[in-house]
Write an enzyme that holds these catalytic residues in place. Structure first.
Site, PDB file in Angstrom:
ATOM      1  N   ARG A 185      -5.430   4.003 -16.227  1.00  0.00           N
ATOM      2  CA  ARG A 185      -5.595   4.495 -14.855  1.00  0.00           C
ATOM      3  C   ARG A 185      -6.275   5.854 -14.760  1.00  0.00           C
ATOM      4  O   ARG A 185      -6.949   6.142 -13.786  1.00  0.00           O
ATOM      5  CB  ARG A 185      -4.258   4.475 -14.107  1.00  0.00           C
ATOM      6  CG  ARG A 185      -3.749   3.039 -13.900  1.00  0.00           C
ATOM      7  CD  ARG A 185      -2.591   2.926 -12.926  1.00  0.00           C
ATOM      8  NE  ARG A 185      -2.978   3.202 -11.557  1.00  0.00           N
ATOM      9  CZ  ARG A 185      -2.811   4.358 -10.939  1.00  0.00           C
ATOM     10  NH1 ARG A 185      -2.217   5.368 -11.560  1.00  0.00           N
ATOM     11  NH2 ARG A 185      -3.211   4.525  -9.697  1.00  0.00           N
TER      12      ARG A 185
ATOM     13  N   CYS B 238     -11.379   4.546 -29.898  1.00  0.00           N
ATOM     14  CA  CYS B 238     -12.618   5.212 -30.282  1.00  0.00           C
ATOM     15  C   CYS B 238     -13.480   5.391 -29.056  1.00  0.00           C
ATOM     16  O   CYS B 238     -14.463   4.667 -28.858  1.00  0.00           O
ATOM     17  CB  CYS B 238     -13.343   4.396 -31.332  1.00  0.00           C
ATOM     18  SG  CYS B 238     -12.511   4.517 -32.890  1.00  0.00           S
TER      19      CYS B 238
ATOM     20  N   GLY C 255       0.744  -1.256   0.000  1.00  0.00           N
ATOM     21  CA  GLY C 255       0.000   0.000   0.000  1.00  0.00           C
ATOM     22  C   GLY C 255       0.768   1.297   0.000  1.00  0.00           C
ATOM     23  O   GLY C 255       0.170   2.349  -0.211  1.00  0.00           O
TER      24      GLY C 255
ATOM     25  N   PRO D   8       4.378  -5.135  -0.758  1.00  0.00           N
ATOM     26  CA  PRO D   8       4.246  -3.978  -1.637  1.00  0.00           C
ATOM     27  C   PRO D   8       4.178  -4.389  -3.109  1.00  0.00           C
ATOM     28  O   PRO D   8       4.812  -5.366  -3.524  1.00  0.00           O
ATOM     29  CB  PRO D   8       5.547  -3.212  -1.384  1.00  0.00           C
ATOM     30  CG  PRO D   8       6.524  -4.277  -0.978  1.00  0.00           C
ATOM     31  CD  PRO D   8       5.734  -5.276  -0.201  1.00  0.00           C
ATOM     32  N   GLY D   9       3.394  -3.640  -3.855  1.00  0.00           N
ATOM     33  CA  GLY D   9       3.382  -3.795  -5.310  1.00  0.00           C
ATOM     34  C   GLY D   9       3.885  -2.495  -5.923  1.00  0.00           C
ATOM     35  O   GLY D   9       5.035  -2.371  -6.343  1.00  0.00           O
TER      36      GLY D   9
HETATM   37  N1  LLP Z   1      -1.726  -7.099  -1.255  1.00  0.00           N
HETATM   38  C1  LLP Z   1      -3.021  -7.189  -1.597  1.00  0.00           C
HETATM   39  C2  LLP Z   1      -3.849  -8.212  -1.009  1.00  0.00           C
HETATM   40  C3  LLP Z   1      -3.540  -6.284  -2.524  1.00  0.00           C
HETATM   41  O1  LLP Z   1      -4.816  -6.364  -2.851  1.00  0.00           O
HETATM   42  C4  LLP Z   1      -2.697  -5.295  -3.102  1.00  0.00           C
HETATM   43  C5  LLP Z   1      -3.217  -4.374  -4.092  1.00  0.00           C
HETATM   44  C6  LLP Z   1      -1.352  -5.262  -2.716  1.00  0.00           C
HETATM   45  C7  LLP Z   1      -0.903  -6.183  -1.779  1.00  0.00           C
HETATM   46  C8  LLP Z   1      -0.378  -4.275  -3.262  1.00  0.00           C
HETATM   47  O2  LLP Z   1      -0.721  -2.967  -2.963  1.00  0.00           O
HETATM   48  P1  LLP Z   1       0.236  -1.786  -3.438  1.00  0.00           P
HETATM   49  O3  LLP Z   1       1.509  -1.877  -2.636  1.00  0.00           O
HETATM   50  O4  LLP Z   1       0.487  -1.955  -4.894  1.00  0.00           O
HETATM   51  O5  LLP Z   1      -0.536  -0.557  -3.129  1.00  0.00           O
HETATM   52  N2  LLP Z   1      -5.181  -1.101  -9.934  1.00  0.00           N
HETATM   53  C9  LLP Z   1      -5.083  -0.134  -8.862  1.00  0.00           C
HETATM   54  C10 LLP Z   1      -4.417  -0.714  -7.654  1.00  0.00           C
HETATM   55  C11 LLP Z   1      -5.138  -1.901  -7.106  1.00  0.00           C
HETATM   56  C12 LLP Z   1      -4.455  -2.446  -5.898  1.00  0.00           C
HETATM   57  C13 LLP Z   1      -5.072  -3.733  -5.540  1.00  0.00           C
HETATM   58  N3  LLP Z   1      -4.427  -4.420  -4.492  1.00  0.00           N
HETATM   59  C14 LLP Z   1      -4.304   1.070  -9.370  1.00  0.00           C
HETATM   60  O6  LLP Z   1      -3.917   1.066 -10.535  1.00  0.00           O
HETATM   61  O7  LLP Z   1      -4.108   2.028  -8.638  1.00  0.00           O
END
Ligand code: LLP
Length: 437
Positions: A335, A366, A253, A296-297
């Site tokens: 996004r 389109c 997050g 983290p993603g």
């Molecule tokens: N763990 C779980 C269970 C999650 O659902 C997520 C993200 C993460 C970790 C990683 O979170 P991060 O560190 O990336 O914030 N498509 C959206 C983001 C969706 C996030 C969904 N879950 C966007 O483009 O902003």
């Protein structure tokens, strides 16, 4: 010239009129690989991975772990880099799982999330020997238990718990509240019920708990609140069922800078603060310190990415609006269309020119909602053939790309040590029709 609002990450610089990324000329990369083009800075990914890994190790020793939430950016080479950096990964589908497998990722370090695993997903994960399932709800637990029992195996599982924290992020990714589609809520008693169920089911071994409160977060308070709620829950499970939690995953997050208005976040300092809170609360509760996981993603990969486009139409509607159309759009970056996300958009080959035109940078689908970013300041002489760069596109861009209008997806080119290589090749029209009978 003052580029402070442009160069929002350390891997950006300017040489002459050109924007450099990871020290390389974006114009030369566009020339070599064509546009639209996803670029990724391998060193930046590794740097962020090491910050998480080393800080968690500093705080928790061999009990600190990082999972890369691979939904943010999933292709084989990415799993390879994460494996080399010693990270585990979170996957949410058979597709992500298979990509990890094909990349040779150690499957015992794969955590299978998702709020709705099909029987086929469960069978596939068991075939691959996935290390741990993160179970969302009771029906899913029953399905995993039945399938594993039939196969004569015991599958390690964690349970996704909904701590009920409103993280004040935008609603579409706000996943931690009690009314969420994800997990079992503490407040309703569902979390305790599924814990008892896991403890008494065959074919599964309960390893601990998981939660994830939201995305693009800058506020440590939210993590402190999560720690407090989860440690209370762990204590409650110990008092009620005598269950000692081995693993606690507090999710991902942390936010990134899409524009100069976003704060710069010190991930290491944040992890240290959360760890201090965790130690304090665990000591107060009188429970054993579990292994701590963060997943983290976005913050691992977002600012390691940049997308390059070539300008096509430049439309000046006198008295109304200006449009700069590029050769990609919502197909490679949905996004803005989905979340009205802000981005920094730069004239990659006219960096020093005066930016006296306000234009919407739009794609070629389109659809009038196909906007990459509205109200961008660009040089008034922008014309067909110029390059535009969109920053911070390493997370949830390639992974959310589509073939709407049968537009092929761009390649992903990695940058490392002054060199570049293709990690994902450009889709061709042959790829586009490949599945059609
Ligand atoms: N763990 C779980 C269970 C999650 O659902 C997520 C993200 C993460 C970790 C990683 O979170 P991060 O560190 O990336 O914030 N498509 C959206 C983001 C969706 C996030 C969904 N879950 C966007 O483009 O902003």
């Amino acid at each position: 010239m003052d580029f402070s609002r442009d160069l929002i990450c350390e891997n950006l610089s300017v040489c002459g009129d050109h924007l450099l990324f990871a020290g390389q000329d974006t114009a030369a990369l566009a020339e070599k690989y064509g546009t639209p083009l996803y670029l990724m800075d391998e060193e930046r990914i590794r740097k962020m991975a090491r910050i998480y890994r080393d800080t968690l190790a500093e705080c928790f020793g061999d009990k600190g772990h990082v999972l890369f939430a691979s939904k943010a950016c999933s292709f084989k080479r990415m799993y390879g880099i994460m494996a080399e950096e010693g990270l585990s990964v979170d996957v949410v589908s058979g597709g992500e799982m298979t990509t990890a497998y094909k990349a040779g990722f150690p499957m015992d370090k794969v955590y299978f999330h998702s709020n709705n695993k099909t029987d086929a997903d469960i069978e596939l994960a068991l075939d691959y020997g996935v290390g741990c399932f993160v179970v969302d709800h009771p029906e899913e637990l029953t399905a995993i238990s039945e399938i594993a029992t039939r196969r004569g195996v015991t599958q390690p599982v964690m349970l996704r718990i909904t701590p009920g924290i409103d993280c004040h992020t935008y609603e579409a990714v706000n996943t931690g509240k009690a009314d969420s589609k994800f997990g079992s809520a503490i407040v309703t008693g569902d979390a305790a019920n599924i814990t008892w169920m896991a403890l008494t089911s065959t074919g599964v071994e309960l390893k601990g708990f998981h939660c994830h409160i939201g995305s693009q977060l800058f506020d440590s308070e939210v993590y402190f609140a999560t720690v407090d709620v989860m440690v209370d829950f762990l204590k409650d499970m110990k008092d009620t069922f005598g269950y000692v939690t081995e693993k606690l995953d507090i999710g991902g997050g942390y936010g990134v800078r899409y524009t100069a208005n976003d704060p710069e976040i010190d991930i290491a300092a944040n992890i240290r603060a959360v760890a201090a809170r965790m130690k304090e609360r665990v000591a107060e509760a009188g429970i054993e310190m579990p292994h701590i996981y963060m997943e983290p993603g976005r913050s691992l990969v977002a600012d390691a990415g940049l997308t390059l486009y070539t300008v096509g139409a430049v439309k000046r509607i006198e008295g109304y609006k200006n449009y700069v159309s590029v050769d990609g759009g919502m197909t490679d970056n949905p996004r803005y269309a989905l979340y009205q996300s802000e981005y920094t958009v730069l004239p990659a080959t006219k960096m020093t020119a005066h930016r006296d035109m306000i234009a919407d940078v739009v794609g070629r689908c389109c659809e009038s909602g196909d906007i990459i970013q509205p109200d961008v300041k660009l040089p008034g002489d922008m014309k067909r053939g110029d390059l535009v760069a969109v920053l911070t596109t390493g997370a949830y861009n390639y992974s959310m790309a589509s073939n709407y209008n049968r537009i092929p997806r761009p390649p992903v080119v990695m940058l490392r040590d002054g060199e570049s290589y293709v990690a994902v090749r450009r889709e061709t029209y042959e790829d586009i029709v490949r599945l059609d009978e």
